[in-house]
Design a protein around this motif. Sequence first.
Motif, PDB file in Angstrom:
ATOM      1  N   THR A  15     -21.452  15.552  13.735  1.00 15.26           N
ATOM      2  CA  THR A  15     -21.369  14.096  13.896  1.00 15.26           C
ATOM      3  C   THR A  15     -22.748  13.454  13.761  1.00 15.26           C
ATOM      4  O   THR A  15     -22.902  12.419  13.091  1.00 15.26           O
ATOM      5  N   ILE A  16     -23.758  14.062  14.396  1.00 14.51           N
ATOM      6  CA  ILE A  16     -25.120  13.531  14.296  1.00 14.51           C
ATOM      7  C   ILE A  16     -25.604  13.578  12.854  1.00 14.51           C
ATOM      8  O   ILE A  16     -26.228  12.627  12.362  1.00 14.51           O
ATOM      9  N   LEU A  18     -23.741  13.476  10.161  1.00 11.43           N
ATOM     10  CA  LEU A  18     -23.004  12.452   9.420  1.00 11.43           C
ATOM     11  C   LEU A  18     -23.571  11.065   9.682  1.00 11.43           C
ATOM     12  O   LEU A  18     -23.714  10.253   8.756  1.00 11.43           O
ATOM     13  N   LEU A  19     -23.912  10.774  10.933  1.00 11.90           N
ATOM     14  CA  LEU A  19     -24.501   9.477  11.260  1.00 11.90           C
ATOM     15  C   LEU A  19     -25.845   9.293  10.552  1.00 11.90           C
ATOM     16  O   LEU A  19     -26.159   8.195  10.077  1.00 11.90           O
ATOM     17  N   GLY A  20     -26.638  10.367  10.497  1.00 14.46           N
ATOM     18  CA  GLY A  20     -27.910  10.283   9.783  1.00 14.46           C
ATOM     19  C   GLY A  20     -27.719   9.996   8.309  1.00 14.46           C
ATOM     20  O   GLY A  20     -28.428   9.167   7.725  1.00 14.46           O
ATOM     21  N   MET A  22     -25.122   8.550   6.956  1.00 11.56           N
ATOM     22  CA  MET A  22     -24.601   7.182   6.834  1.00 11.56           C
ATOM     23  C   MET A  22     -25.737   6.171   6.921  1.00 11.56           C
ATOM     24  O   MET A  22     -25.766   5.175   6.172  1.00 11.56           O
ATOM     25  N   GLY A  23     -26.674   6.413   7.849  1.00 14.52           N
ATOM     26  CA  GLY A  23     -27.825   5.521   7.955  1.00 14.52           C
ATOM     27  C   GLY A  23     -28.670   5.550   6.699  1.00 14.52           C
ATOM     28  O   GLY A  23     -29.150   4.506   6.239  1.00 14.52           O
ATOM     29  N   CYS A  82     -33.576   8.227   8.753  1.00 18.58           N
ATOM     30  CA  CYS A  82     -32.171   8.551   9.013  1.00 18.58           C
ATOM     31  C   CYS A  82     -31.795   9.882   8.368  1.00 18.58           C
ATOM     32  O   CYS A  82     -31.107  10.712   8.978  1.00 18.58           O
ATOM     33  N   GLY A  86     -30.580  13.435  10.085  1.00 16.75           N
ATOM     34  CA  GLY A  86     -29.440  14.248   9.685  1.00 16.75           C
ATOM     35  C   GLY A  86     -29.836  15.658   9.307  1.00 16.75           C
ATOM     36  O   GLY A  86     -29.093  16.613   9.564  1.00 16.75           O
TER      37      GLY A  86
END
Length: 219
Positions: A15-16, A18-20, A22-23, A82, A86
């Motif tokens: 999840t972390i 993926l968030l990176g 996405m950022g 970001c 990730g």
Amino acid sequence: TSATSTPTWKIVGGTIKLLGLMGFWAFDNLSFLTSSGFLDPIRLQYPSSGSIGTAIGSDDDANINEYRMKRKKGLSIRAVQCYFFGVVAGLYVNARALWSHRNGVLGDARNRLEEAIRLSTTRHASTTSLNNENNNSDHDEDEDAVKEARNHLQQTEQKHFELSLALLKSCCDFMVFSNNPGIDLHLKLRGRKNHEGLHCLGGLVSAGTVLYNNFPNAK
């Protein structure tokens, strides 16, 4: 939890990561839109030397371009940060996945093959003086068990190799992006940036692992 459930560390790390990513996607696209001038209308005034600001309709193109470049640089740095965020999460997930696979599934597959070979050898040694249909049937079953265990180990080792490639890619990505502006990990820790040769080599190796994994006959 059951043995087949996804471990918590993998869910959180994924999840972390993926968030990176996405950022990175968001800030990278904002950087492109800023450099193209598409986002100019959302700012009512541009900074101007000697004054607080000038209106959008001003002919001071130099100040507009300066503003765009400054904003683009800031967005690009956020994008790199970001992505590095990730990469660190991916490095942790891939390292732990390789360690867990090596001490779990791979070890079990090797033990399974060793046990199958041991049973086959023991049973064959104890029945060498006998020759009947039951003994031949048992021998065939032992050979099938050994063959099945060997095939399972081969598939497991292939998976282990893929996990090793994933970890190698994460290490290379970490080395490359930790050297980029906005991170500058080498500059902060060593007082100088990483050598450009190593920087380029890390990028090539990372790209090579992607090409291998996408090659039709890689698996």
